[in-house]
Design a protein around this motif. Structure first.
Motif, PDB file in Angstrom:
ATOM      1  N   ALA A 158     -27.888  -1.531   4.215  1.00  0.00           N
ATOM      2  CA  ALA A 158     -27.870  -0.890   5.351  1.00  0.00           C
ATOM      3  C   ALA A 158     -26.889   0.257   5.330  1.00  0.00           C
ATOM      4  O   ALA A 158     -26.194   0.178   4.450  1.00  0.00           O
ATOM      5  N   PHE A 159     -26.849   0.889   6.359  1.00  0.00           N
ATOM      6  CA  PHE A 159     -25.895   2.029   6.683  1.00  0.00           C
ATOM      7  C   PHE A 159     -24.909   1.371   7.809  1.00  0.00           C
ATOM      8  O   PHE A 159     -25.280   0.968   8.829  1.00  0.00           O
ATOM      9  N   TYR A 160     -23.495   1.146   7.563  1.00  0.00           N
ATOM     10  CA  TYR A 160     -22.690   0.665   8.350  1.00  0.00           C
ATOM     11  C   TYR A 160     -21.807   1.651   9.027  1.00  0.00           C
ATOM     12  O   TYR A 160     -21.195   2.497   8.374  1.00  0.00           O
ATOM     13  N   LEU A 161     -21.659   1.713  10.217  1.00  0.00           N
ATOM     14  CA  LEU A 161     -20.782   2.493  11.109  1.00  0.00           C
ATOM     15  C   LEU A 161     -19.722   1.652  11.961  1.00  0.00           C
ATOM     16  O   LEU A 161     -19.967   0.752  12.294  1.00  0.00           O
ATOM     17  N   CYS A 162     -18.698   2.268  11.763  1.00  0.00           N
ATOM     18  CA  CYS A 162     -17.499   1.753  12.401  1.00  0.00           C
ATOM     19  C   CYS A 162     -17.154   2.670  13.810  1.00  0.00           C
ATOM     20  O   CYS A 162     -17.527   4.036  13.603  1.00  0.00           O
ATOM     21  N   ALA A 163     -16.745   2.186  14.770  1.00  0.00           N
ATOM     22  CA  ALA A 163     -16.438   3.131  15.940  1.00  0.00           C
ATOM     23  C   ALA A 163     -14.996   2.670  16.720  1.00  0.00           C
ATOM     24  O   ALA A 163     -14.703   1.589  16.538  1.00  0.00           O
ATOM     25  N   SER A 164     -14.587   3.560  17.304  1.00  0.00           N
ATOM     26  CA  SER A 164     -13.529   2.938  18.355  1.00  0.00           C
ATOM     27  C   SER A 164     -13.480   3.555  19.603  1.00  0.00           C
ATOM     28  O   SER A 164     -14.117   4.662  19.641  1.00  0.00           O
ATOM     29  N   SER A 165     -12.750   2.832  20.567  1.00  0.00           N
ATOM     30  CA  SER A 165     -12.809   3.558  21.947  1.00  0.00           C
ATOM     31  C   SER A 165     -11.314   3.169  22.739  1.00  0.00           C
ATOM     32  O   SER A 165     -10.895   2.041  22.404  1.00  0.00           O
ATOM     33  N   SER A 166     -11.043   3.914  23.684  1.00  0.00           N
ATOM     34  CA  SER A 166      -9.926   3.701  24.460  1.00  0.00           C
ATOM     35  C   SER A 166     -10.213   2.673  25.511  1.00  0.00           C
ATOM     36  O   SER A 166     -11.326   2.873  26.116  1.00  0.00           O
ATOM     37  N   LYS A 167      -9.528   2.098  26.079  1.00  0.00           N
ATOM     38  CA  LYS A 167      -9.782   0.908  27.042  1.00  0.00           C
ATOM     39  C   LYS A 167      -9.197   1.463  28.288  1.00  0.00           C
ATOM     40  O   LYS A 167      -9.355   0.876  29.395  1.00  0.00           O
ATOM     41  N   THR A 168      -8.658   2.591  28.165  1.00  0.00           N
ATOM     42  CA  THR A 168      -8.120   3.093  29.509  1.00  0.00           C
ATOM     43  C   THR A 168      -8.963   3.677  30.481  1.00  0.00           C
ATOM     44  O   THR A 168      -8.622   3.823  31.671  1.00  0.00           O
ATOM     45  N   GLY A 169     -10.113   4.264  29.917  1.00  0.00           N
ATOM     46  CA  GLY A 169     -11.079   4.795  31.176  1.00  0.00           C
ATOM     47  C   GLY A 169     -12.253   3.816  31.054  1.00  0.00           C
ATOM     48  O   GLY A 169     -12.383   2.879  30.510  1.00  0.00           O
ATOM     49  N   THR A 170     -13.070   4.160  32.514  1.00  0.00           N
ATOM     50  CA  THR A 170     -14.068   3.128  32.591  1.00  0.00           C
ATOM     51  C   THR A 170     -15.321   3.920  31.874  1.00  0.00           C
ATOM     52  O   THR A 170     -16.364   3.138  31.843  1.00  0.00           O
ATOM     53  N   THR A 171     -15.308   4.891  31.149  1.00  0.00           N
ATOM     54  CA  THR A 171     -16.712   5.623  30.487  1.00  0.00           C
ATOM     55  C   THR A 171     -16.769   5.001  29.146  1.00  0.00           C
ATOM     56  O   THR A 171     -17.845   4.848  28.589  1.00  0.00           O
ATOM     57  N   ASP A 172     -15.770   4.337  28.600  1.00  0.00           N
ATOM     58  CA  ASP A 172     -15.837   3.708  27.559  1.00  0.00           C
ATOM     59  C   ASP A 172     -16.688   4.470  26.306  1.00  0.00           C
ATOM     60  O   ASP A 172     -17.513   4.040  25.591  1.00  0.00           O
ATOM     61  N   THR A 173     -16.402   5.654  26.134  1.00  0.00           N
ATOM     62  CA  THR A 173     -16.910   6.582  24.905  1.00  0.00           C
ATOM     63  C   THR A 173     -16.670   6.131  23.654  1.00  0.00           C
ATOM     64  O   THR A 173     -15.330   5.981  23.317  1.00  0.00           O
ATOM     65  N   GLN A 174     -17.404   5.873  22.793  1.00  0.00           N
ATOM     66  CA  GLN A 174     -17.176   5.269  21.369  1.00  0.00           C
ATOM     67  C   GLN A 174     -17.261   6.486  20.600  1.00  0.00           C
ATOM     68  O   GLN A 174     -18.193   7.244  20.679  1.00  0.00           O
ATOM     69  N   TYR A 175     -16.203   6.566  19.696  1.00  0.00           N
ATOM     70  CA  TYR A 175     -16.350   7.751  18.530  1.00  0.00           C
ATOM     71  C   TYR A 175     -16.466   7.156  17.217  1.00  0.00           C
ATOM     72  O   TYR A 175     -15.959   6.080  16.746  1.00  0.00           O
ATOM     73  N   PHE A 176     -17.498   7.692  16.470  1.00  0.00           N
ATOM     74  CA  PHE A 176     -18.033   7.022  15.148  1.00  0.00           C
ATOM     75  C   PHE A 176     -17.235   7.616  14.124  1.00  0.00           C
ATOM     76  O   PHE A 176     -17.026   8.813  13.920  1.00  0.00           O
ATOM     77  N   GLY A 177     -17.266   6.770  12.877  1.00  0.00           N
ATOM     78  CA  GLY A 177     -16.791   7.457  11.531  1.00  0.00           C
ATOM     79  C   GLY A 177     -18.124   7.842  10.928  1.00  0.00           C
ATOM     80  O   GLY A 177     -19.046   7.743  11.403  1.00  0.00           O
ATOM     81  N   PRO A 178     -18.050   8.260   9.562  1.00  0.00           N
ATOM     82  CA  PRO A 178     -19.077   8.851   8.802  1.00  0.00           C
ATOM     83  C   PRO A 178     -19.854   7.878   8.376  1.00  0.00           C
ATOM     84  O   PRO A 178     -21.076   8.283   7.870  1.00  0.00           O
ATOM     85  N   GLY A 179     -19.671   6.574   8.126  1.00  0.00           N
ATOM     86  CA  GLY A 179     -20.433   5.474   7.821  1.00  0.00           C
ATOM     87  C   GLY A 179     -20.248   5.063   6.259  1.00  0.00           C
ATOM     88  O   GLY A 179     -19.898   5.821   5.556  1.00  0.00           O
ATOM     89  N   THR A 180     -20.709   3.920   6.048  1.00  0.00           N
ATOM     90  CA  THR A 180     -20.779   3.495   4.448  1.00  0.00           C
ATOM     91  C   THR A 180     -22.258   2.985   4.391  1.00  0.00           C
ATOM     92  O   THR A 180     -22.788   2.261   4.923  1.00  0.00           O
ATOM     93  N   ARG A 181     -22.759   3.566   3.276  1.00  0.00           N
ATOM     94  CA  ARG A 181     -24.084   2.916   2.588  1.00  0.00           C
ATOM     95  C   ARG A 181     -24.085   1.744   1.748  1.00  0.00           C
ATOM     96  O   ARG A 181     -23.352   2.190   0.746  1.00  0.00           O
ATOM     97  N   LEU A 182     -24.346   0.628   2.113  1.00  0.00           N
ATOM     98  CA  LEU A 182     -24.384  -0.468   1.120  1.00  0.00           C
ATOM     99  C   LEU A 182     -25.579  -0.758   0.609  1.00  0.00           C
ATOM    100  O   LEU A 182     -26.595  -0.740   1.122  1.00  0.00           O
ATOM    101  N   THR A 183     -25.812  -0.741  -0.565  1.00  0.00           N
ATOM    102  CA  THR A 183     -27.046  -0.940  -1.309  1.00  0.00           C
ATOM    103  C   THR A 183     -26.602  -2.300  -2.155  1.00  0.00           C
ATOM    104  O   THR A 183     -25.772  -2.385  -3.090  1.00  0.00           O
ATOM    105  N   VAL A 184     -27.570  -3.379  -2.000  1.00  0.00           N
ATOM    106  CA  VAL A 184     -27.579  -4.549  -2.832  1.00  0.00           C
ATOM    107  C   VAL A 184     -28.472  -4.364  -3.998  1.00  0.00           C
ATOM    108  O   VAL A 184     -29.763  -4.306  -3.771  1.00  0.00           O
ATOM    109  N   LEU A 185     -27.974  -4.400  -5.249  1.00  0.00           N
ATOM    110  CA  LEU A 185     -28.871  -4.327  -6.243  1.00  0.00           C
ATOM    111  C   LEU A 185     -29.338  -5.716  -6.886  1.00  0.00           C
ATOM    112  O   LEU A 185     -28.861  -6.563  -6.437  1.00  0.00           O
TER     113      LEU A 185
END
Lengths: 114, 112
Positions: free
Chosen positions: A87-114
């Motif tokens: 699958a494609f795995y995405l990491c994200a982060s957000s600040s807890k200080t606001g109520t909008t909770d916008t999450q910002y994403f990384g570029p992702g890691t594509r994992l393949t099982v052979l």
């Protein structure tokens, strides 16, 4: 530049092996998240962490593990117990200080099982 | 529980055409609503958001209005470009819950 980095971009694994995906952020965000994306589907939450040394299971945590020893880092381990890890795995982060909770994403890691 | 339903794709348009992607949601309380965009091989980027009813989010020519009465957050752009080709995700979060619920995504292809 502030942002989220994920490594590696591509990862290949043999069946039965554990692999660890890296996620680092320098946004000073408290909360971090791991999502899995499969073709034609939305993102599904694996684990999330609202504070250092604490994390909670998301909707599809089976076969995965995480740690949060530092605010900046939230590595994800895909264990051999995960039956369909390709699958494609995405990491994200957000600040807890606001109520909008916008999450910002990384570029992702594509994992393949052979 | 929370859920998001998006218009199924794929959507194929010619340049300068009008784009609409429908999004409806189910949630208790007053969620925040988001549109994210994913370009090929990349992570998600926040496109726009709205945090309360009747708010309009806008960015890069895209707009979406938070309609509580119809529980909708449809994305629109008046004149698309080839560079708008991407997958678009609608999502919601509640103010007391840091989790995002995503729609399945809509693939948009714009042809020159």
């Amino acid at each position: 530049d502030g942002g989220i980095t994920q490594s590696p971009k591509y990862l290949f694994r043999k069946e039965g092996q554990n692999v660890t995906l890296s996620c680092e952020q320098n946004l000073n965000h408290d909360a971090m998240y791991w999502y899995r994306q499969d073709p034609g589907q939305g993102l599904r939450l694996i684990y999330y962490s609202q504070i250092v040394n604490d994390f909670q299971k998301g909707d599809i945590a089976e076969g995965y593990s995480v740690s949060r020893e530092k605010k900046e880092s939230f590595p994800l381990t895909v264990t051999s117990a995960q039956k369909n890890p390709t699958a494609f795995y995405l990491c994200a982060s957000s600040s807890k200080t606001g109520t909008t909770d916008t999450q910002y994403f990384g570029p992702g890691t594509r994992l393949t099982v052979l | 529980g929370n859920s998001v339903t998006q218009m199924e794709g794929p959507v194929t348009l010619s340049e300068e055409a009008f784009l609409t992607i429908n999004c409806t949601y189910t949630a208790t309380g007053y969620p925040s609503l988001f549109w994210y965009v994913q370009y090929p091989g990349e992570g998600l980027q926040l496109l726009l958001k709205a945090t309360k009813a009747d708010d309009k989010g806008s960015n890069k020519g895209f707009e979406a209005t938070y309609r509580k009465e119809t529980t909708s957050f449809h994305l629109e752009k008046g004149s698309v470009q080839v560079s708008d080709s991407a997958v678009y995700f609608c999502a919601l979060s509640r103010s007391n819950d840091y989790k995002l619920s995503f729609g399945a995504g809509t693939t948009v292809t714009v042809r020159a």
